[in-house]
Design a protein around this motif. Structure first.
Motif, PDB file in Angstrom:
ATOM      1  N   THR A  34       0.747  -1.439   0.257  1.00  0.00           N
ATOM      2  CA  THR A  34      -0.443  -0.033   0.134  1.00  0.00           C
ATOM      3  C   THR A  34       0.431   1.227  -0.042  1.00  0.00           C
ATOM      4  N   SER A  37       2.388   2.037  -3.364  1.00  0.00           N
ATOM      5  CA  SER A  37       0.372   2.368  -3.972  1.00  0.00           C
ATOM      6  C   SER A  37       0.978   4.218  -3.995  1.00  0.00           C
ATOM      7  N   LEU A  41       2.431   7.256  -6.347  1.00  0.00           N
ATOM      8  CA  LEU A  41       0.914   7.800  -6.727  1.00  0.00           C
ATOM      9  C   LEU A  41       1.515   8.760  -8.204  1.00  0.00           C
ATOM     10  N   GLU A  45      -3.552   9.745 -12.877  1.00  0.00           N
ATOM     11  CA  GLU A  45      -4.370   9.059 -12.933  1.00  0.00           C
ATOM     12  C   GLU A  45      -5.024   8.241 -11.535  1.00  0.00           C
ATOM     13  N   ARG A  47      -8.234   8.202 -10.179  1.00  0.00           N
ATOM     14  CA  ARG A  47      -9.216   7.803 -10.349  1.00  0.00           C
ATOM     15  C   ARG A  47     -11.029   8.505 -10.136  1.00  0.00           C
ATOM     16  N   THR A 188      -7.108   5.742  -5.817  1.00  0.00           N
ATOM     17  CA  THR A 188      -6.371   5.077  -6.310  1.00  0.00           C
ATOM     18  C   THR A 188      -5.227   4.850  -5.965  1.00  0.00           C
ATOM     19  N   HIS A 191      -6.581   0.466  -5.814  1.00  0.00           N
ATOM     20  CA  HIS A 191      -7.086   0.137  -6.506  1.00  0.00           C
ATOM     21  C   HIS A 191      -5.503  -0.559  -6.790  1.00  0.00           C
ATOM     22  N   LYS A 192      -4.353   0.519  -7.264  1.00  0.00           N
ATOM     23  CA  LYS A 192      -3.213  -0.419  -7.686  1.00  0.00           C
ATOM     24  C   LYS A 192      -2.490  -0.702  -6.688  1.00  0.00           C
ATOM     25  N   THR A 195      -4.857  -4.764  -6.786  1.00  0.00           N
ATOM     26  CA  THR A 195      -4.919  -4.997  -8.366  1.00  0.00           C
ATOM     27  C   THR A 195      -3.308  -4.922  -9.216  1.00  0.00           C
ATOM     28  N   GLY A 197      -1.033  -2.851  -9.513  1.00  0.00           N
ATOM     29  CA  GLY A 197      -0.942  -2.131 -10.373  1.00  0.00           C
ATOM     30  C   GLY A 197       0.266  -0.434 -10.130  1.00  0.00           C
ATOM     31  N   ILE A 198       1.021  -0.995  -9.497  1.00  0.00           N
ATOM     32  CA  ILE A 198       2.342  -0.333  -8.918  1.00  0.00           C
ATOM     33  C   ILE A 198       3.310  -0.969  -9.645  1.00  0.00           C
ATOM     34  N   ARG A 199       4.393   0.033 -10.072  1.00  0.00           N
ATOM     35  CA  ARG A 199       5.942  -0.853 -10.784  1.00  0.00           C
ATOM     36  C   ARG A 199       6.760  -1.340  -9.497  1.00  0.00           C
TER      37      ARG A 199
END
Length: 200
Positions: A34, A37, A41, A45, A47, A188, A191-192, A195, A197-199
């Motif tokens: 977390t 993420s 951020l 982007e 949401r 956001t 979500h990242k 899911t 959706g982080i580097r």
């Protein structure tokens, strides 16, 4: 004997705020994921269409000014580090893995904000009349065994009564947009983190 809670960065930079709001969101991911993420951020982007509109609408006067002076450049990325390096916002401090605090000094109630350059070390003692100081902080704390509670807190301190009156009017108008942006940041991050959706 229970340990004393560690102080927040927001308490150091805005110990007695006159205006503020706090939002929380539970993330179904561990604190390390977390935080990653949150720290990575990209504000472009966020949401939710309302959040994008709120950010765009607040920037309209400055976009118009930049356009008249030769054109405004659209941002393709806006991380916390980008804010610190390329805007009047600054990273006031960070407790890696737990908390980051940003701040700015200006007359936020003006259509085109009058910003004041300031270093983090000078932020707590800035008292020039007619200005406001805003601290926007984010925290990530364990919630049970595998989840994380993320929080967004905005604190505002004014330097004199006239600034307080001016900002109070602005606060009433801007609070709905600020709440939309604050909650969009947390959504956001959630979500990242949930899911992946982080580097890496």
């Amino acid at each position: 004997m229970a340990e004393s809670p560690s102080p927040l960065l927001a308490d150091r930079f805005a110990p007695r705020p006159e205006f503020g709001r706090t939002d929380h969101l539970l993330v179904d991911a561990d604190p390390t994921t977390t935080w990653k993420s949150l720290r990575e951020l990209d504000l472009t982007e966020l949401r939710g269409g309302l959040a994008a509109f709120a950010v765009w609408f607040r920037d309209v006067p400055e976009r118009w000014r930049a356009r008249s002076e030769g054109g405004a450049r659209e941002r393709t990325r806006l991380t916390w580090n980008d804010l610190d390096a390329g805007t009047d916002w600054m990273i006031l401090g960070e407790n890696p893995g737990q908390e980051i605090a940003l701040g700015a000094v200006g007359k936020f109630w003006r259509p085109v904000v009058k910003w004041v350059p300031c270093e983090p070390r000078d932020f707590p003692d800035f008292t020039e009349p007619g200005y406001g100081k805003v601290v926007w902080s984010f925290t990530a704390h364990p919630y049970g065994e595998r989840r994380t509670l993320v929080s967004s807190e905005i604190r505002v301190t004014l330097t004199d009564p006239r600034a307080w009156l001016n900002f109070r009017r602005y606060w009433r108008i801007s609070t709905p947009a600020l709440s939309v942006i604050s909650r969009a940041v947390l959504r956001t991050v959630k979500h990242k983190a949930e899911t992946g959706g982080i580097r890496s």
